[in-house]
Motif scaffolding. Structure first.
Motif, PDB file in Angstrom:
ATOM      1  N   ASN B 134      57.017  34.418  13.725  1.00 11.72           N
ATOM      2  CA  ASN B 134      57.589  35.042  14.915  1.00 11.72           C
ATOM      3  C   ASN B 134      59.081  35.285  14.768  1.00 11.72           C
ATOM      4  O   ASN B 134      59.598  36.309  15.217  1.00 11.72           O
ATOM      5  N   ILE B 135      59.753  34.317  14.154  1.00 16.13           N
ATOM      6  CA  ILE B 135      61.202  34.446  14.041  1.00 16.13           C
ATOM      7  C   ILE B 135      61.569  35.569  13.066  1.00 16.13           C
ATOM      8  O   ILE B 135      62.483  36.344  13.336  1.00 16.13           O
ATOM      9  N   VAL B 136      60.841  35.695  11.968  1.00 15.59           N
ATOM     10  CA  VAL B 136      61.195  36.793  11.055  1.00 15.59           C
ATOM     11  C   VAL B 136      60.733  38.149  11.596  1.00 15.59           C
ATOM     12  O   VAL B 136      61.350  39.171  11.336  1.00 15.59           O
ATOM     13  N   ASN B 233      57.727  44.136   5.062  1.00 14.75           N
ATOM     14  CA  ASN B 233      58.680  45.213   5.302  1.00 14.75           C
ATOM     15  C   ASN B 233      58.258  46.129   6.454  1.00 14.75           C
ATOM     16  O   ASN B 233      59.093  46.632   7.192  1.00 14.75           O
ATOM     17  N   SER B 234      56.954  46.304   6.618  1.00 19.50           N
ATOM     18  CA  SER B 234      56.527  47.161   7.722  1.00 19.50           C
ATOM     19  C   SER B 234      56.676  46.431   9.062  1.00 19.50           C
ATOM     20  O   SER B 234      56.865  47.049  10.094  1.00 19.50           O
ATOM     21  N   VAL B 235      56.597  45.105   9.025  1.00 26.27           N
ATOM     22  CA  VAL B 235      56.743  44.341  10.263  1.00 26.27           C
ATOM     23  C   VAL B 235      58.198  44.289  10.707  1.00 26.27           C
ATOM     24  O   VAL B 235      58.518  44.478  11.878  1.00 26.27           O
ATOM     25  N   ASN B 236      59.074  44.020   9.756  1.00 23.16           N
ATOM     26  CA  ASN B 236      60.496  44.005  10.077  1.00 23.16           C
ATOM     27  C   ASN B 236      61.238  44.755   8.985  1.00 23.16           C
ATOM     28  O   ASN B 236      61.537  44.198   7.923  1.00 23.16           O
ATOM     29  N   PRO B 237      61.552  46.034   9.236  1.00 17.42           N
ATOM     30  CA  PRO B 237      62.085  46.915   8.181  1.00 17.42           C
ATOM     31  C   PRO B 237      63.407  46.438   7.580  1.00 17.42           C
ATOM     32  O   PRO B 237      63.761  46.857   6.486  1.00 17.42           O
ATOM     33  N   ASN B 238      64.141  45.557   8.294  1.00 17.29           N
ATOM     34  CA  ASN B 238      65.432  45.143   7.737  1.00 17.29           C
ATOM     35  C   ASN B 238      65.315  43.925   6.830  1.00 17.29           C
ATOM     36  O   ASN B 238      66.316  43.398   6.361  1.00 17.29           O
ATOM     37  N   SER B 239      64.083  43.481   6.604  1.00 16.12           N
ATOM     38  CA  SER B 239      63.893  42.177   5.970  1.00 16.12           C
ATOM     39  C   SER B 239      64.605  41.993   4.645  1.00 16.12           C
ATOM     40  O   SER B 239      65.110  40.915   4.362  1.00 16.12           O
ATOM     41  N   PHE B 240      64.593  42.997   3.817  1.00 19.17           N
ATOM     42  CA  PHE B 240      65.086  42.739   2.466  1.00 19.17           C
ATOM     43  C   PHE B 240      66.503  43.262   2.232  1.00 19.17           C
ATOM     44  O   PHE B 240      67.025  43.148   1.143  1.00 19.17           O
ATOM     45  N   ASN B 241      67.125  43.821   3.293  1.00 19.48           N
ATOM     46  CA  ASN B 241      68.484  44.361   3.133  1.00 19.48           C
ATOM     47  C   ASN B 241      69.478  43.333   2.616  1.00 19.48           C
ATOM     48  O   ASN B 241      70.278  43.613   1.731  1.00 19.48           O
ATOM     49  N   ASN B 242      69.404  42.119   3.209  1.00 20.77           N
ATOM     50  CA  ASN B 242      70.358  41.080   2.814  1.00 20.77           C
ATOM     51  C   ASN B 242      70.348  40.836   1.321  1.00 20.77           C
ATOM     52  O   ASN B 242      71.386  40.628   0.711  1.00 20.77           O
ATOM     53  N   SER B 290      63.381  32.891   3.979  1.00 24.68           N
ATOM     54  CA  SER B 290      63.196  33.540   5.277  1.00 24.68           C
ATOM     55  C   SER B 290      64.506  33.567   6.055  1.00 24.68           C
ATOM     56  O   SER B 290      64.874  34.586   6.643  1.00 24.68           O
ATOM     57  N   LEU B 291      65.216  32.425   6.064  1.00 19.41           N
ATOM     58  CA  LEU B 291      66.454  32.368   6.839  1.00 19.41           C
ATOM     59  C   LEU B 291      67.517  33.274   6.223  1.00 19.41           C
ATOM     60  O   LEU B 291      68.258  33.953   6.932  1.00 19.41           O
ATOM     61  N   ALA B 292      67.554  33.299   4.878  1.00 25.51           N
ATOM     62  CA  ALA B 292      68.571  34.132   4.215  1.00 25.51           C
ATOM     63  C   ALA B 292      68.318  35.614   4.477  1.00 25.51           C
ATOM     64  O   ALA B 292      69.251  36.401   4.578  1.00 25.51           O
ATOM     65  N   SER B 293      67.024  35.981   4.612  1.00 25.19           N
ATOM     66  CA  SER B 293      66.736  37.390   4.856  1.00 25.19           C
ATOM     67  C   SER B 293      67.240  37.813   6.236  1.00 25.19           C
ATOM     68  O   SER B 293      67.556  38.969   6.470  1.00 25.19           O
ATOM     69  N   LEU B 294      67.317  36.860   7.176  1.00 27.87           N
ATOM     70  CA  LEU B 294      67.749  37.200   8.525  1.00 27.87           C
ATOM     71  C   LEU B 294      69.256  37.141   8.716  1.00 27.87           C
ATOM     72  O   LEU B 294      69.833  37.925   9.453  1.00 27.87           O
ATOM     73  N   PHE B 295      69.888  36.150   8.091  1.00 31.39           N
ATOM     74  CA  PHE B 295      71.283  35.821   8.349  1.00 31.39           C
ATOM     75  C   PHE B 295      72.176  37.060   8.514  1.00 31.39           C
ATOM     76  O   PHE B 295      72.078  37.968   7.701  1.00 31.39           O
ATOM     77  N   PRO B 296      73.069  37.134   9.472  1.00 26.10           N
ATOM     78  CA  PRO B 296      73.386  36.111  10.479  1.00 26.10           C
ATOM     79  C   PRO B 296      72.522  36.178  11.735  1.00 26.10           C
ATOM     80  O   PRO B 296      72.804  35.517  12.718  1.00 26.10           O
ATOM     81  N   VAL B 297      71.471  37.018  11.689  1.00 29.96           N
ATOM     82  CA  VAL B 297      70.560  37.090  12.831  1.00 29.96           C
ATOM     83  C   VAL B 297      69.722  35.816  12.848  1.00 29.96           C
ATOM     84  O   VAL B 297      69.350  35.288  11.806  1.00 29.96           O
ATOM     85  N   VAL B 298      69.453  35.277  14.040  1.00 27.24           N
ATOM     86  CA  VAL B 298      68.534  34.159  14.118  1.00 27.24           C
ATOM     87  C   VAL B 298      67.253  34.551  14.844  1.00 27.24           C
ATOM     88  O   VAL B 298      66.234  33.901  14.706  1.00 27.24           O
ATOM     89  N   LEU B 299      67.317  35.609  15.619  1.00 23.52           N
ATOM     90  CA  LEU B 299      66.091  36.116  16.236  1.00 23.52           C
ATOM     91  C   LEU B 299      66.213  37.625  16.408  1.00 23.52           C
ATOM     92  O   LEU B 299      66.951  38.105  17.264  1.00 23.52           O
ATOM     93  N   PRO B 300      65.495  38.399  15.556  1.00 22.21           N
ATOM     94  CA  PRO B 300      65.573  39.860  15.675  1.00 22.21           C
ATOM     95  C   PRO B 300      64.923  40.324  16.973  1.00 22.21           C
ATOM     96  O   PRO B 300      64.062  39.644  17.523  1.00 22.21           O
ATOM     97  N   SER B 301      65.358  41.496  17.418  1.00 20.58           N
ATOM     98  CA  SER B 301      64.793  42.067  18.634  1.00 20.58           C
ATOM     99  C   SER B 301      63.906  43.232  18.231  1.00 20.58           C
ATOM    100  O   SER B 301      64.303  44.070  17.431  1.00 20.58           O
TER     101      SER B 301
END
Lengths: 443, 357
Positions: B134-136, B233-242, B290-301
């Motif tokens: 859910n968080i990612v 990537n289809s679930v959260n398109p920004n996942s691998f940008n970091n 998982s956390l590094a892929s989000l940083f500095p986001v902790v919960l995407p919208s």
């Protein structure tokens, strides 16, 4: 909205009430275990060591229950009281995180060592681990009460435009004038509970005429600890707390004491009476004139503001509950002192072990220190109403805005069912341990 | 300062999943593979002696999160209301299962608490995985759209599931096919970890059989990992940008990969501790990636109107974070010392230890 706050409050009250059955025993009992272990190191009489180990077993059961019922409380700040958490997390998060990091860790790490490690580490180290468990459990009380003290009497904060409380002064959290008296009062009350439990188990063994040697040791130790602690709970710590309430939460004080109308020439102390909220007076009142003024301010004719002096929305929202909680606590405290004085007198005259009626009384009084402790806690919490943070943040402003009352009701029912099961299992386990007795585990 | 706390809390969380992870895993193994009474007893013991000192890391992580990122704590805890309360109940069931099993000798009693321990361990592992999913993936963080406000501010409430069961829906639920994949990864990972722990700490008769099990579980883990990466990537398109911007972050997925590959050689490993280290790498790598892929986001919208929750827009004041850093530093050292002292004193196989206080 009304529903939601009601269920949220009920859920927190229920879960914290159930939780507080356990730490109030473990905090006091850890002190007594250290005492038993220390006596064993001094005199090398085996039964003191058995006593320490026996009560550590009871401690461990209570500790487990305390852990599993304590974790939900930390969660509920976020789940049910999200607004409150968001606004005040920057402050009370400090004390709560310190509780987890410093005291809870200390307690649980060394508890395992105390239970399993006696052969591994020798007697002195074993005493040390017992002492660290004690230190951890009291530090836990300290941090929790620092959190509560801030809610009762907020200090060291600043409020931003968006309503958030921001920490201004960290050390103020621990030099809060509310904290030390509340802490001492609470810890001594937990010693009362544990000494009554210890004495009660002793009385049970003597009456059953089994394990009488341990029975006498438990009874004697319990009665002496019980006498000292129940006196100290009332004076000076109880008195000190009451003065703090009068000073910082005068509306709560008036409701606690049942003063509906201000008397210019000094306030009477209410011994018995039922608040009548319709006519705004006490029914069936028995009171002693001017004593309350003297107890609070050491002046016989000093005026104490009654509930008529405050606006309706500043008064606690459940005055009868607050009034009864307070009076039950005080009444029970007085009975404890009386019973323990009598028991100590009989102990001194060497008649205690044969005074059957007193032994029965000591055996069956066990639920009452628990009730006194809980009503004491209720007094503090109901007195703080209608605020979460006294004078600054109302309870109605603290609930989670996105969670519906149906969900809260569902989880409340779940907790009730689960805790009933836990309570039953707890009684079975403690009953079994007491029945086996301390001798059982020495081999 | 926010970054410091993000890292500190991540470390505490990772330690929690390494430590409590093995007793969750022991529960899963216990549920599916323990046959004889002796095995059941030692496996329960391998978790029962340690769970309470492991669970304190969860309490510490919760407390630190509450202190450092109160807005995040408040939004997420009320948003994931139902699953979190269910997690609490499961934690209670697991604990009493462990503590009560040995208290009475008759079989039915033991069976009840064995099941309670095993099932709640399994479900907890699944739920923790789903939570990470859910968080990612992100949630519908409210805000005002077309004049209608979904929720107040950054507060939200997720139902357990949405009728479409899809992570791509406008209002995804807690459970959808993506979060279930992540949940299964968590279950398999912790089962491997728990099996390694049992092999390490006990002389159970199923230990050699467990190595075969680990090998098979590892294959399914590899398959699940590949599937999850394909859909991530289809679930959260920004996942691998970091990882593109900061290639050094790739170290975290590599840690995971090292664990995954290493575990295929489980039968050839000379020492049990080596296998345990490999499954530890899985946990460390999985969570940190998982956390590094989000940083500095902790919960995407997942909606376009509300900005994501980041470590910056959810943190407490600078002063609060700074004082807390000072005491947390001392606290952290103490925690590590306690943990080492305790684990040292209880080192070695635990079959002989007396359990059931």
């Amino acid at each position: 909205m009304e529903d939601m706050i009601f269920y949220d409050r009920l859920q927190f009250a229920f879960t914290i009430t159930f939780h507080y059955i356990f730490p109030q025993l473990t905090m006091g009992l850890s002190l007594m275990i250290v005492y038993f272990k220390y006596r064993y190191l001094r005199n090398k009489i085996e039964k003191y060591n058995d006593a320490a180990k026996f009560f550590m077993k009871i401690f461990a059961i209570n500790f487990t229950m305390g852990v599993v019922t304590g974790i939900p409380l930390e969660f509920q700040f976020g789940t049910n009281w999200a607004k409150f958490s968001e606004l005040t997390g920057g402050i009370i998060g400090q004390t709560l995180a310190m509780e987890g990091m410093f005291s809870f860790f200390l307690e649980s790490s060394f508890l395992a060592l105390f239970i399993f490690g006696e052969k591994l580490m020798g007697q002195k180290l074993h005493l040390l681990t017992g002492f660290l468990v004690f230190l951890g459990s009291w530090a836990s009380g300290w941090f929790i009460l620092a959190t509560n003290a801030w809610m009762q009497h907020p200090v060291g904060y600043e409020i931003l435009d968006n309503g958030k409380f921001v920490l201004q002064n960290f050390s103020a959290l621990f030099s809060n004038p509310w904290l030390l008296p509340a802490f001492l009062h609470n810890q001594l009350a937990s010693v009362v509970t544990s000494s009554f439990v210890v004495a009660s188990i002793g009385a049970f063994y003597i009456l059953r005429n089994k394990q009488t040697e341990y029975g006498q040791l438990f009874l004697k130790t319990g009665v002496i600890f019980g006498l000292v602690s129940s006196i100290l709970v009332a004076f000076p710590t109880g008195d000190w707390n009451a003065k703090n309430v009068a000073k910082y939460q005068p509306a709560a004080f008036a409701a606690m004491e049942g003063i509906f109308e201000t008397e210019e020439a000094g306030a009477e102390i209410i011994l018995i009476g039922q608040p009548n909220m319709v006519e705004k007076k006490l029914d069936n009142k028995i009171a002693v004139p001017n004593i309350l003024s003297f107890l609070t301010h050491q002046e016989w004719d000093r005026q104490i503001p009654g509930m008529d002096q405050f606006k309706q929305e500043e008064l606690p929202d459940n005055i009868p509950a607050l009034y009864y909680s307070y009076h039950i606590m005080v009444g029970l405290g007085t009975i404890f002192i009386g019973l323990m004085l009598l028991a100590t007198f009989l102990l001194w005259r060497k008649k205690l072990y044969t005074s059957t009626s007193i032994l029965w009384a000591i055996m069956f009084i066990v639920p009452f220190p628990y009730i006194a402790n809980l009503t004491g806690w209720y007094t503090a919490e109901l007195g703080r109403q209608p605020y979460l943070v006294y004078g600054l943040l109302r309870t109605t402003e603290g609930v989670s805005p996105s969670v519906s009352s149906g969900n809260t009701l569902f989880t409340l029912l779940g907790f009730v069912a689960l805790y009933m099961l836990l309570g039953l299992l707890f009684l079975v386990l403690v009953g079994k341990t007491i029945n086996e007795g301390p001798k059982h585990q020495t081999h | 300062m926010e970054t410091f706390w993000f890292i500190a809390i991540s470390i505490v969380l990772v330690i929690f999943f390494i430590l409590d992870g093995y007793d969750f895993g022991a529960g899963i193994i216990h549920l599916f593979f323990a046959k004889t009474e002796k095995d059941k007893e030692v496996i329960t013991k391998s978790a029962g002696l340690f769970w309470d000192s492991n669970e304190v890391w969860l309490v510490a992580a919760g407390g630190m999160l509450f202190m450092a990122f109160p807005t995040f704590y408040a939004s997420v805890f009320s948003g994931f209301y139902l699953p979190l309360i269910i997690v609490l109940w499961l934690i209670i069931f697991r604990a009493i299962g462990l503590e009560l099993r040995g208290q009475f000798k008759f079989q039915m009693w033991k069976d009840i608490w064995d099941k309670s321990f095993g099932l709640s361990s399994l479900l907890l592992a699944l739920f923790f995985g789903i939570a990470l999913g859910n968080i990612v993936r992100g949630v519908n963080l409210g805000g005002v759209e077309n004049g209608e406000s979904a929720y107040e501010g950054h507060y939200f409430f997720l139902p357990l599931w949405d009728s479409s069961f899809s992570p791509l829906s406008k209002t995804p639920g807690i459970i959808d096919w993506f979060t279930i994949i992540i949940g299964l990864i968590a279950v398999v990972t912790l089962a491997i970890h728990g099996a390694n722990w049992i092999i390490l700490k006990t002389n159970s008769s199923i230990n050699s059989y467990l190595k075969n099990i680990i090998f098979k579980l590892n294959i399914s883990l590899a398959v699940l990992t590949i599937i999850s990466l394909a859909v991530w990537n289809s679930v959260n398109p920004n996942s691998f940008n970091n990882f593109g911007h900061k290639p050094y972050l790739l170290i975290f997925p590599c840690i995971y990969l090292a664990g995954l590959i290493g575990l295929f050689f489980i039968k050839k490993l000379k020492k049990d501790i080596h296998a345990f280290t490999l499954s530890t790498l899985l946990i460390v790598g999985g969570i940190t990636s998982s956390l590094a892929s989000l940083f500095p986001v902790v919960l995407p919208s997942v909606n376009t109107i509300h900005e994501p929750l980041t470590i910056y827009n959810t943190s407490a004041s600078e002063y609060g974070l700074t004082v807390a850093m000072n005491w947390a530093f001392i606290g952290f050292i103490l925690l590590v010392v306690y943990a080492i002292v305790q684990k040292r004193l209880m080192a070695g196989k635990i079959d002989h230890m007396d359990y059931g206080h």
